[in-house]
Design a protein around this motif. Structure first.
Motif, mmCIF file in Angstrom:
data_model
loop_
_atom_site.group_PDB
_atom_site.id
_atom_site.type_symbol
_atom_site.label_atom_id
_atom_site.label_comp_id
_atom_site.label_asym_id
_atom_site.label_seq_id
_atom_site.Cartn_x
_atom_site.Cartn_y
_atom_site.Cartn_z
ATOM 1 N N PRO A 193 71.948 -8.399 5.033
ATOM 2 C CA PRO A 193 72.674 -8.831 3.245
ATOM 3 C C PRO A 193 72.042 -9.559 2.343
ATOM 4 O O PRO A 193 71.121 -10.513 2.970
ATOM 5 N N ARG A 222 82.081 -8.679 -1.329
ATOM 6 C CA ARG A 222 80.445 -8.653 -1.174
ATOM 7 C C ARG A 222 80.403 -9.292 0.469
ATOM 8 O O ARG A 222 80.301 -9.002 1.400
ATOM 9 N N GLN A 223 80.551 -10.678 0.804
ATOM 10 C CA GLN A 223 81.031 -11.321 1.599
ATOM 11 C C GLN A 223 81.977 -10.628 2.530
ATOM 12 O O GLN A 223 81.675 -10.107 3.749
ATOM 13 N N CYS A 269 75.148 -1.357 -0.921
ATOM 14 C CA CYS A 269 75.052 -2.159 -1.512
ATOM 15 C C CYS A 269 77.023 -3.030 -0.362
ATOM 16 O O CYS A 269 77.983 -1.553 -1.049
ATOM 17 N N SER A 270 77.137 -4.566 -0.231
ATOM 18 C CA SER A 270 77.976 -4.538 0.072
ATOM 19 C C SER A 270 79.211 -4.559 -0.827
ATOM 20 O O SER A 270 80.710 -3.783 0.195
ATOM 21 N N VAL A 271 79.204 -4.936 -1.792
ATOM 22 C CA VAL A 271 80.269 -5.051 -2.586
ATOM 23 C C VAL A 271 80.759 -2.655 -2.897
ATOM 24 O O VAL A 271 81.933 -2.255 -2.479
ATOM 25 N N ASP A 299 79.948 -7.409 3.757
ATOM 26 C CA ASP A 299 78.593 -7.524 4.561
ATOM 27 C C ASP A 299 79.672 -8.002 5.881
ATOM 28 O O ASP A 299 78.769 -8.058 6.858
ATOM 29 N N LEU A 314 80.205 -6.332 -11.479
ATOM 30 C CA LEU A 314 78.240 -6.301 -10.841
ATOM 31 C C LEU A 314 77.036 -6.059 -11.061
ATOM 32 O O LEU A 314 75.928 -7.224 -11.151
ATOM 33 N N VAL A 366 81.337 -11.608 -5.151
ATOM 34 C CA VAL A 366 80.873 -12.381 -4.660
ATOM 35 C C VAL A 366 82.763 -12.191 -2.874
ATOM 36 O O VAL A 366 81.566 -11.675 -2.265
#
Lengths: 158, 158
Positions: free
Chosen positions: B111, B97-98, A11-13, B101, B30, B94
């Motif tokens: 991703p 997350r970005q 999970c990139s978070v 990634d 999340l 978000v």
DNA sequence: GAATAGGGTTGCGTTTTAAAACCAGATTCA
DNA sequence: TGAATCTGGTTTTAAAACGCAACCCTATTC
């Protein structure tokens, strides 16, 4: 047991939080964005313990959020500067600030007024946006399902 | 010594981090955004220790990020649901997350693909924007100086 | 009536954190 | 020149926080 790390989470978070998700790191980055570069200045401004600051700066340098630059001809003085990766945290810091100002306003204090240097106008509230610029809430967004490469037992582990 | 708290900081970023700035809270939020509502599901999905999960859920409820709802007629079953304050963390999650990634892509894994439910198009990268919609970097933004109400010795304490 | 599920709490050992003291190289002051 | 100071650290110590496993109590299911 040791604190759980998320280095290798899929999970990139979680991976992002692994680098800047503790109590101090984002505040260090925030002050770096304000222009702070020297150890003693971070220490004075944040009121952080010196050993913790050492650790956080080293970790941020390891993760390439900051870079350590020797200044002063004979060494013994150095600066910590944001990398591009570090500057890329700007939207996150601003979003946190806006969220804090909205939901936990400080009594007796006006929130910091961030403005576009060029126009002098206040910046916009940060939102998730569709391709054509409409603001999107949680409910307006879906995760496009991808065929996972791992076994289905791990599928839920976001 | 006790972990330093930022409850009464005059910096809204610090106050925000005080509520969701630890290793687990944002991951709980999340998963709540993904639809998780029950204690055992959070526990299984996150792999978090039960006592820590208890503590985090309670803290998030205290801070009104989540609300605890009794379901099942005779009690003994409850759900944790996002409040509006909690849903308002969406841009932050978000953006994290970005950032993850972009800067720490997982090897061998695509991703997550977040899309606008209405159009099916991918969402935009989150940016700080000027009033007329231009993306702004750290350097494009200034803090409009306000006359501080406190003594100047405290001025630097952001 | 026993087994299971849900949502916790309790103990216990390990890791982090905070604070303050100490250090060593370079620079400024007297 | 010699003492004080600045800078960026490391060390020591005690208090929290964390992770795990075991236990608990109230339903509900078999």
């Amino acid at each position: 047991m040791a604190r759980k790390r998320f280095d290798d989470s899929n999970c990139s978070v979680a991976r992002a939080l692994n680098e800047v998700g503790d109590w101090w790191s984002l505040l260090v980055v925030l002050h770096a964005m304000y222009g702070t570069r020297r150890f003693v200045d971070f220490q004075k401004e944040l009121g952080i313990a010196r050993n913790i600051l050492c650790d956080r700066l080293a970790r941020l340098v390891d993760n390439e959020v900051l870079k350590k630059v020797e200044v002063g001809e004979h060494g013994s003085r150095c600066e910590y500067r944001l990398t591009e990766k570090g500057r890329d945290l700007f939207p996150i810091v601003v979003a946190l600030r806006q969220w804090g100002d909205k939901w936990n306003p400080a009594p007796e204090q006006t929130p910091l007024d961030l403005r576009d240097r060029e126009s002098g106008e206040p910046i916009q509230p940060i939102t998730v946006q569709s391709a054509d610029g409409r603001p999107l809430s949680v409910r307006d967004v879906l995760v496009k399902e991808l065929v996972p490469k791992v076994d289905s037992a791990k599928k839920k582990a976001v």
